[in-house]
Write an enzyme that holds these catalytic residues in place. Structure first.
Site, PDB file in Angstrom:
ATOM      1  N   GLY A  26       0.390   1.805  -5.751  1.00 14.02           N
ATOM      2  CA  GLY A  26       1.776   2.029  -5.371  1.00 14.02           C
ATOM      3  C   GLY A  26       2.013   1.612  -3.940  1.00 14.02           C
ATOM      4  O   GLY A  26       1.078   1.314  -3.196  1.00 14.02           O
ATOM      5  N   PRO A  27       3.253   1.595  -3.514  1.00 10.23           N
ATOM      6  CA  PRO A  27       3.589   1.188  -2.145  1.00 10.23           C
ATOM      7  C   PRO A  27       3.077   2.192  -1.121  1.00 10.23           C
ATOM      8  O   PRO A  27       2.717   3.327  -1.472  1.00 10.23           O
ATOM      9  CB  PRO A  27       5.121   1.125  -2.170  1.00 10.23           C
ATOM     10  CG  PRO A  27       5.520   2.005  -3.297  1.00 10.23           C
ATOM     11  CD  PRO A  27       4.439   1.919  -4.319  1.00 10.23           C
ATOM     12  N   PRO A  28       3.047   1.806   0.151  1.00  7.19           N
ATOM     13  CA  PRO A  28       2.580   2.732   1.197  1.00  7.19           C
ATOM     14  C   PRO A  28       3.483   3.947   1.313  1.00  7.19           C
ATOM     15  O   PRO A  28       4.695   3.862   1.123  1.00  7.19           O
ATOM     16  CB  PRO A  28       2.630   1.874   2.471  1.00  7.19           C
ATOM     17  CG  PRO A  28       2.641   0.455   2.009  1.00  7.19           C
ATOM     18  CD  PRO A  28       3.342   0.456   0.694  1.00  7.19           C
ATOM     19  N   GLY A  29       2.859   5.081   1.637  1.00 13.24           N
ATOM     20  CA  GLY A  29       3.640   6.281   1.929  1.00 13.24           C
ATOM     21  C   GLY A  29       4.035   7.119   0.750  1.00 13.24           C
ATOM     22  O   GLY A  29       4.854   8.028   0.913  1.00 13.24           O
ATOM     23  N   VAL A  30       3.477   6.866  -0.447  1.00 16.14           N
ATOM     24  CA  VAL A  30       3.855   7.676  -1.612  1.00 16.14           C
ATOM     25  C   VAL A  30       2.863   8.798  -1.876  1.00 16.14           C
ATOM     26  O   VAL A  30       3.014   9.540  -2.846  1.00 16.14           O
ATOM     27  CB  VAL A  30       4.007   6.790  -2.876  1.00 16.14           C
ATOM     28  CG1 VAL A  30       5.136   5.798  -2.697  1.00 16.14           C
ATOM     29  CG2 VAL A  30       2.706   6.079  -3.205  1.00 16.14           C
ATOM     30  N   GLY A  31       1.808   8.918  -1.040  1.00 17.00           N
ATOM     31  CA  GLY A  31       0.891  10.047  -1.169  1.00 17.00           C
ATOM     32  C   GLY A  31      -0.382   9.759  -1.933  1.00 17.00           C
ATOM     33  O   GLY A  31      -1.006  10.691  -2.440  1.00 17.00           O
ATOM     34  N   LYS A  32      -0.797   8.496  -2.003  1.00 16.40           N
ATOM     35  CA  LYS A  32      -2.006   8.163  -2.771  1.00 16.40           C
ATOM     36  C   LYS A  32      -3.263   8.752  -2.118  1.00 16.40           C
ATOM     37  O   LYS A  32      -4.087   9.373  -2.781  1.00 16.40           O
ATOM     38  CB  LYS A  32      -2.158   6.640  -2.893  1.00 16.40           C
ATOM     39  CG  LYS A  32      -1.001   5.941  -3.568  1.00 16.40           C
ATOM     40  CD  LYS A  32      -1.269   4.463  -3.757  1.00 16.40           C
ATOM     41  CE  LYS A  32      -1.471   3.729  -2.440  1.00 16.40           C
ATOM     42  NZ  LYS A  32      -0.262   3.761  -1.581  1.00 16.40           N
ATOM     43  N   THR A  33      -3.390   8.543  -0.813  1.00 18.49           N
ATOM     44  CA  THR A  33      -4.606   8.989  -0.125  1.00 18.49           C
ATOM     45  C   THR A  33      -4.680  10.504  -0.049  1.00 18.49           C
ATOM     46  O   THR A  33      -5.726  11.109  -0.316  1.00 18.49           O
ATOM     47  CB  THR A  33      -4.658   8.381   1.287  1.00 18.49           C
ATOM     48  OG1 THR A  33      -4.592   6.958   1.188  1.00 18.49           O
ATOM     49  CG2 THR A  33      -5.938   8.765   1.990  1.00 18.49           C
ATOM     50  N   LYS A  64      11.911  -1.884  -9.094  1.00 23.03           N
ATOM     51  CA  LYS A  64      13.166  -2.617  -8.866  1.00 23.03           C
ATOM     52  C   LYS A  64      14.379  -1.714  -9.090  1.00 23.03           C
ATOM     53  O   LYS A  64      15.361  -1.778  -8.330  1.00 23.03           O
ATOM     54  CB  LYS A  64      13.225  -3.829  -9.788  1.00 23.03           C
ATOM     55  CG  LYS A  64      12.178  -4.900  -9.472  1.00 23.03           C
ATOM     56  CD  LYS A  64      12.212  -6.030 -10.486  1.00 23.03           C
ATOM     57  CE  LYS A  64      11.160  -7.087 -10.165  1.00 23.03           C
ATOM     58  NZ  LYS A  64      11.137  -8.185 -11.147  1.00 23.03           N
ATOM     59  N   SER A 105      10.770 -13.881 -11.402  1.00 19.60           N
ATOM     60  CA  SER A 105      11.806 -12.938 -11.825  1.00 19.60           C
ATOM     61  C   SER A 105      13.158 -13.207 -11.191  1.00 19.60           C
ATOM     62  O   SER A 105      14.148 -12.555 -11.539  1.00 19.60           O
ATOM     63  CB  SER A 105      11.373 -11.502 -11.512  1.00 19.60           C
ATOM     64  OG  SER A 105      11.209 -11.338 -10.126  1.00 19.60           O
TER      65      SER A 105
END
Length: 815
Positions: free
Chosen positions: A378-385, A747, A704
């Site tokens: 996912g994109p940065p800052g979504v809480g993965k780490t 999107k 796309s």
């Protein structure tokens, strides 16, 4: 000290075997046959026996000795080389006279030679069947002065002592030494008989300054004399401490005596080894591992602590003792409690939480099952780490994190071999050592940032680590022993899977974490970000509170991201501004600050992002496309303009190759369908077309945008502006079909954040909307299309298309 060579009369005294020869009476010709020798160096003034076996050397002796007994001896650089070339021979040698020649029964020839003088090979005149060279006699620079004479006397005295302490020295060596008066001959005699390697002897032969040569020989004699004295002292100490019943401990006593001379503490070394042995027994590694380690333990006992190898072996054994071979964390298998921990730390992310709860359920039913290998994308800052720490807390396991961003060396994963200086184990083994358990939650962060160069490919090294059927016997190169990783829960993170190798991607269970909607961000800010920033900036709820209008003001006008990192930074900026005011007013009285939209505007200044859809999509040729990037979904404004020209198409805005092909396909498709819309296709040959995608500093690519490119061209040529607050995505074909694309959820979220009200999607992407939050779908109207005609009807309007078609027909009929 050896007795390889003896001095001859005329070289400083002493009778030489084979007869007396005076050097000054023998003339050395300018051209000499050269006999290569190996494993030894011939010095002037000494007599030495040589064995000759090479065919070329025998030929030299047979042809040259009847004419002249003077030949040149030159040492070859590599003694293993059978037929050395001229480059394989040293440039300085010795002219000798052959005193005796004896042919042996095995075909070899033994000769006795007497060194006459140093010679320098100027050039080789002949190489076959043997070497013949032009040479010159080397003139030595004699020494002088009282200091020189004192040094010669000391050298002679120390040489006498060395001969006395060398059991293998011949009896007549002392007499020979005493009869040498010439310092040059003394240094040559000692150089020929000292235990030196070939290069050291050759260096002495090439030293023409007698004073320097005497000093160099003196240094070698002093070193060997010191070693002989130390050996004699050790032997004396050992002999005095043993008797007949202790002979079997002879070698061990010698080692102790050596360590005593070196000043090493034998007792402390023994204690260290005992401690390591105890720690290894407590670690309880597998039996085959203990067998390998036992060999290193036995070797450590006989290595001196001052040796560099001692610290290497000790460090390796301490690593083995520190690894958690049988130490595990006990899993918390309460599913309800685990879900509460996950919900406490993270908002939404139901798919990830559900997968972890499923793993705990399987673990509860099958305790011996393998750990999952998840990859959160996912994109940065979504809480993965941060999700990794929450997972470890929910399961009651240790947590460790390895960042792979920028790593290019395979040894970071597998470790270095112990043969290298400074070798270390790989990051996997190091983290297990720090965690102290063999079943931690291990976060492999930024997996898509792995690199590769001449040092190897770390992604390939991870294949074994992330394969559940192989990692039960993972072998780190430094450890060189199998370690079981099957109980470790590996959680990888990545922003974009396109750069992850297919083989590595195939070994992981990929879970997509798209960006957050504005409503999600508001809830995350209220529950997590605001309380955290209030605490970090020294504020309490009684002094500062946030209204939802303030939070939404920050989200809408000061951030444009898929995650919440920038949102937290902006909230922190407002909290710092409030903290500054609170600190000023402490003495004047307490006031409670409420952060609303107006206060956010005061603290953060003018809005950074505005809703510009209604201003940019007013004129024909401008449409809104949707794109998927590693940092989440984005909207793209696609602008087209035309002017008089020759039918050329210009593309700007850092457009990639695939997007350029989409433009070409869209242009070709419009030319074939221009008549259907009442447009004269032939007029396109008299116009140039320029398509620009703003934000030119950002690279853009992908198929796309085909629908948006076609719509922009049609809107421009037909003079019909696109519907406002409408965005689209989809790939087109030359037959007018609209094909499905990826990243639909990202999107759609981007469209929602930008204020779009209508989204045109390929009909085959309808199923992808199931993963989109119902609150987001409720705000948007979706139009599903299969052909480009449907796209134009939705974007430009049926009535306006029909009107343009009628106007085109009237224009053509008048023409």
């Amino acid at each position: 000290m050896s007795a390889a060579a003896a001095p001859a009369e005329g070289a400083g005294g002493g009778q030489a075997a084979g007869g007396a020869v005076r050097v000054d009476q023998i003339e050395i010709p300018e051209e000499l046959p050269i006999l290569p020798i190996r494993g030894t160096v011939m010095f002037p003034g000494t007599i030495m026996p040589l064995g000759v076996g090479r065919a070329s050397s025998k030929k030299l002796l047979d042809e040259c000795l009847p004419k002249s007994k003077v030949i040149g001896l030159v040492t070859q650089r590599d003694e293993d080389e059978e037929s050395p070339g001229t480059s394989g021979l040293f440039n300085i040698g010795t002219a000798v006279i052959v005193l005796k020649l004896v042919r042996q029964t095995d075909g070899t020839i033994s000769i006795l030679v007497h060194g006459l003088s140093r010679i320098r090979v100027k050039e080789y005149l002949r190489k076959k069947p043997y070497y013949v060279a032009r040479v010159e006699r080397v003139v030595e620079q004699p020494g002088g002065g009282k200091k020189f004479e004192a040094g010669v006397g000391q050298l002679k005295e120390q040489s006498r002592q060395l001969i006395e302490m060398t059991p293998s020295a011949p009896e007549q060596a002392q007499t020979v030494l005493a009869n040498i008066d010439n310092p040059s001959n003394l240094s040559d005699f000692l150089a020929a008989n000292l235990n030196l390697d070939i290069q050291q002897k050759q260096d002495l032969l090439e030293e023409f300054d007698v004073a320097k040569r005497v000093r160099a020989v003196h240094q070698y004699v002093s070193n060997q004399l010191e070693i002989a004295k130390l050996q004699q002292k050790i032997q004396s100490d050992v002999q005095s401490s043993i008797d007949e019943g202790q002979r079997k401990f002879l070698l061990r006593e010698q080692i102790k005596a050596i360590k005593k001379e070196l000043g090493e503490d034998q007792e402390s070394g023994t204690q260290v080894i005992a401690d390591v042995r105890k720690r290894l027994e407590e670690a309880r590694p597998p039996e085959e591992v203990m067998e390998e380690v036992q060999r290193d333990l036995d070797r450590l006992e006989i290595i001196p602590p001052a040796s560099p190898e001692y610290s290497v072996v000790l460090g390796y054994l301490e690593l083995v003792a520190d690894l958690p071979w049988n130490t595990s964390s006990k899993d918390k298998l309460d599913l309800v409690a685990a879900r509460k921990v996950l919900d406490r730390d993270h908002f939404d992310l139901d798919k990830v939480k559900r997968r972890l709860i499923e793993y705990l359920a399987v673990r509860k039913l099958n305790p011996g099952g393998r750990g999952p290998i998840l990859c959160l994308v996912g994109p940065p800052g979504v809480g993965k780490t941060s999700l990794g720490q929450s997972i470890a807390d929910a399961m009651g396991r240790e947590f460790s994190r390895i960042s792979f961003g920028g790593i290019r060396d395979e040894a970071e994963v597998r470790g270095h071999r112990r043969t290298y200086i400074g070798a270390m184990p790989g990051r996997i083994i190091q983290e297990l050592r720090r965690a102290g358990t063999n079943n931690p939650v291990m976060m492999l962060d930024e997996l898509d940032k792995l690199g590769a160069d001449f040092r190897g490919d770390p992604a390939s090294a991870l294949l074994e680590v992330l394969d559940p059927r192989q990692n039960h016997a993972f072998v780190d190169r430094y450890l060189d022993l199998p370690f079981d990783l099957s109980q470790v829960i590996f959680i990888a993170t990545a922003n974009y899977m396109g750069t992850v190798p297919a083989a590595l991607r195939d070994r992981m269970e990929v879970i997509d974490i798209p960006g957050y909607s504005d409503d999600d961000k508001a809830q995350i800010a209220r529950r997590y970000l605001v309380p955290r920033q209030l605490k970090e900036n020294g504020l309490t709820k009684s002094r500062c509170s946030w209204a939802m209008t303030g939070i939404r003001k920050v989200i809408n006008d000061y951030t444009r991201e898929a995650g919440v990192r920038e949102l937290e930074r902006q909230i922190g900026a407002v909290c710092r501004a409030v903290a500054a005011e609170v600190a000023k007013e402490k003495r004047a009285g307490k006031r409670k600050w409420e952060v609303d939209a107006d206060l956010v505007r005061v603290c953060l200044g003018p809005e950074k992002y505005g809703r510009e859809l209604h201003t940019r999509v007013k004129s024909p040729g401008v449409v809104i496309g949707l794109a998927y990037t590693p940092v989440g979904g984005e909207i793209l404004f696609i602008e087209a303009t035309t002017y008089h020209g020759s039918g050329k198409v210009t593309l700007t805005g850092q457009i990639g190759d695939v997007m350029k092909e989409s433009v070409s396909a869209a242009m070709s498709l419009f030319k074939t369908r221009a008549q259907d819309y009442g447009f004269d296709a032939e007029s396109l040959g008299e116009r140039d077309l320029h398509i620009h995608v703003p934000a030119g500093a950002v690279p853009k690519d992908g198929p796309s945008a085909g629908v948006a490119m076609y719509t922009a061209i049609a809107s421009l040529m037909l003079g019909i502006p696109s519907e406002q607050k409408l965005a689209m995505t989809g790939e087109i074909t030359l037959r007018g079909l609209v094909l499905p694309v990826g990243g639909i959820k990202e999107k759609v979220l981007a469209a929602s954040r930008a204020g779009v009200k209508t989204v045109i999607l390929p009909a085959r992407n309808k199923g992808d909307l199931e993963e989109v939050d119902a609150r987001v779908k409720k705000k948007l109207r979706f139009v599903y299309v299969e052909r480009v005609d449907q796209v134009l009807e939705a974007a430009l309007g049926k009535r306006r298309l029909a009107a343009a078609k009628r106007a085109g027909k009237k224009k053509s009929s008048k023409a």
